[in-house]
Design a protein around this motif. Sequence first.
Motif, mmCIF file in Angstrom:
data_model
loop_
_atom_site.group_PDB
_atom_site.id
_atom_site.type_symbol
_atom_site.label_atom_id
_atom_site.label_comp_id
_atom_site.label_asym_id
_atom_site.label_seq_id
_atom_site.Cartn_x
_atom_site.Cartn_y
_atom_site.Cartn_z
ATOM 1 N N ILE A 25 9.114 39.954 -15.288
ATOM 2 C CA ILE A 25 10.458 40.142 -16.537
ATOM 3 C C ILE A 25 10.521 41.511 -16.794
ATOM 4 O O ILE A 25 9.789 42.428 -16.985
ATOM 5 C CB ILE A 25 9.658 39.492 -17.774
ATOM 6 N N GLY A 26 11.894 41.880 -16.439
ATOM 7 C CA GLY A 26 12.439 42.938 -16.796
ATOM 8 C C GLY A 26 12.029 44.005 -15.852
ATOM 9 O O GLY A 26 11.668 45.097 -16.400
ATOM 10 N N PRO A 50 15.430 37.368 -18.040
ATOM 11 C CA PRO A 50 15.260 36.264 -16.891
ATOM 12 C C PRO A 50 13.754 36.434 -16.377
ATOM 13 O O PRO A 50 13.351 37.612 -16.191
ATOM 14 C CB PRO A 50 16.201 36.683 -15.836
ATOM 15 N N ALA A 51 13.046 35.450 -16.128
ATOM 16 C CA ALA A 51 11.503 35.507 -15.763
ATOM 17 C C ALA A 51 11.504 34.650 -14.503
ATOM 18 O O ALA A 51 12.018 33.777 -14.260
ATOM 19 C CB ALA A 51 10.788 34.903 -17.056
ATOM 20 N N GLY A 70 18.342 28.892 -24.151
ATOM 21 C CA GLY A 70 18.012 30.562 -24.116
ATOM 22 C C GLY A 70 17.174 30.828 -23.257
ATOM 23 O O GLY A 70 16.882 32.129 -23.012
ATOM 24 N N GLN A 71 16.333 30.090 -22.537
ATOM 25 C CA GLN A 71 15.578 30.609 -21.538
ATOM 26 C C GLN A 71 16.216 30.491 -20.030
ATOM 27 O O GLN A 71 17.141 29.572 -19.779
ATOM 28 C CB GLN A 71 14.432 29.796 -21.367
ATOM 29 N N ASN A 72 15.742 31.448 -18.913
ATOM 30 C CA ASN A 72 16.107 31.682 -18.042
ATOM 31 C C ASN A 72 14.970 31.855 -16.800
ATOM 32 O O ASN A 72 14.546 33.070 -16.949
ATOM 33 C CB ASN A 72 17.108 32.652 -17.879
ATOM 34 N N GLY A 107 19.009 26.067 -21.334
ATOM 35 C CA GLY A 107 18.812 27.291 -20.677
ATOM 36 C C GLY A 107 19.206 27.004 -19.351
ATOM 37 O O GLY A 107 20.023 25.984 -18.900
ATOM 38 N N THR A 108 18.675 27.815 -18.110
ATOM 39 C CA THR A 108 18.747 27.733 -16.817
ATOM 40 C C THR A 108 17.267 27.825 -16.028
ATOM 41 O O THR A 108 16.412 28.672 -16.381
ATOM 42 C CB THR A 108 19.419 29.043 -16.298
#
Length: 277
Positions: A25-26, A50-51, A70-72, A107-108
């Motif tokens: 993440i990041g 994004p994770a 809201g999650q990716n 989310g995605t």
Amino acid sequence: RSANDPDLAEGHAAQQEGDEARVTIGGVTTYYTEFAEAWKKAQEGAAENPATVTLLKDVTLTETLTVTSGQNVTLTSAKNSDGNDFTMNYAPEKSTSMRSAIEANGGTFELKGGTINVDDESSHGVYVSGGTFKLTGGAIRVPGDRMHGVYVYGGTAKISGGAITVNGYSGSGVKVSSGTAIISGGTITANGSVGNGVNVTSSGTATITGGTITADSRGVYVSSGTATISGGTITADNRGVSVSSGTTTITGGTITAGDWGVYAFKGTTTITGGTIT
């Protein structure tokens, strides 16, 4: 240090023997001894960045994994000693209720690598009820009767790579009851009796521009909804494209079948291009 060490279970910066997954993440990567814990941490972090969850060994899960608004989250895999992806085996307690290995309700979620293997006769591979699901790599395998590799009941499924295989009676590689499926690549195989590569029903919409679809019975089955075929290769033992209601437009692609290339019983079917044999 033991893989059962509680500090390791919470995540650690350096890979340890026995780790099941890593999460990035990041630009920061953390390793976990338990895949379920890695997924949980990915969900928490994916609300901001994004994770990516990477399988580091074969794992077995008994609970559905979710991706919400809201999650990716992206699932991929390292390679095993044979050069193949690792497998996430979904083996819940036996039940007559419909379930799925992964549910995207917002989310995605992207499957980029790894194999989702469903070890249950009453479960789908990926159930999409909202948000966006992307299949760009990896594989989904589903054995149960009337179960589907990807079941779209809302939201959007974008399939550009990877492989979907279903083996049960009347199973579909991709079923779209509402929402949209956009298929531009990958392989979809329905081996079971009365199997459908792609099944469009209710208010669902499917757009097929590429990919390879192979089925025991019907390559694309439109019982209502809308299907547009402009590319790809569709092969079926019985009917390449079967239409019993809804609207189907064929402008391209290659359709090959043992009995009928296109079987239009009811509904509206328009053919202006493509190769049909």
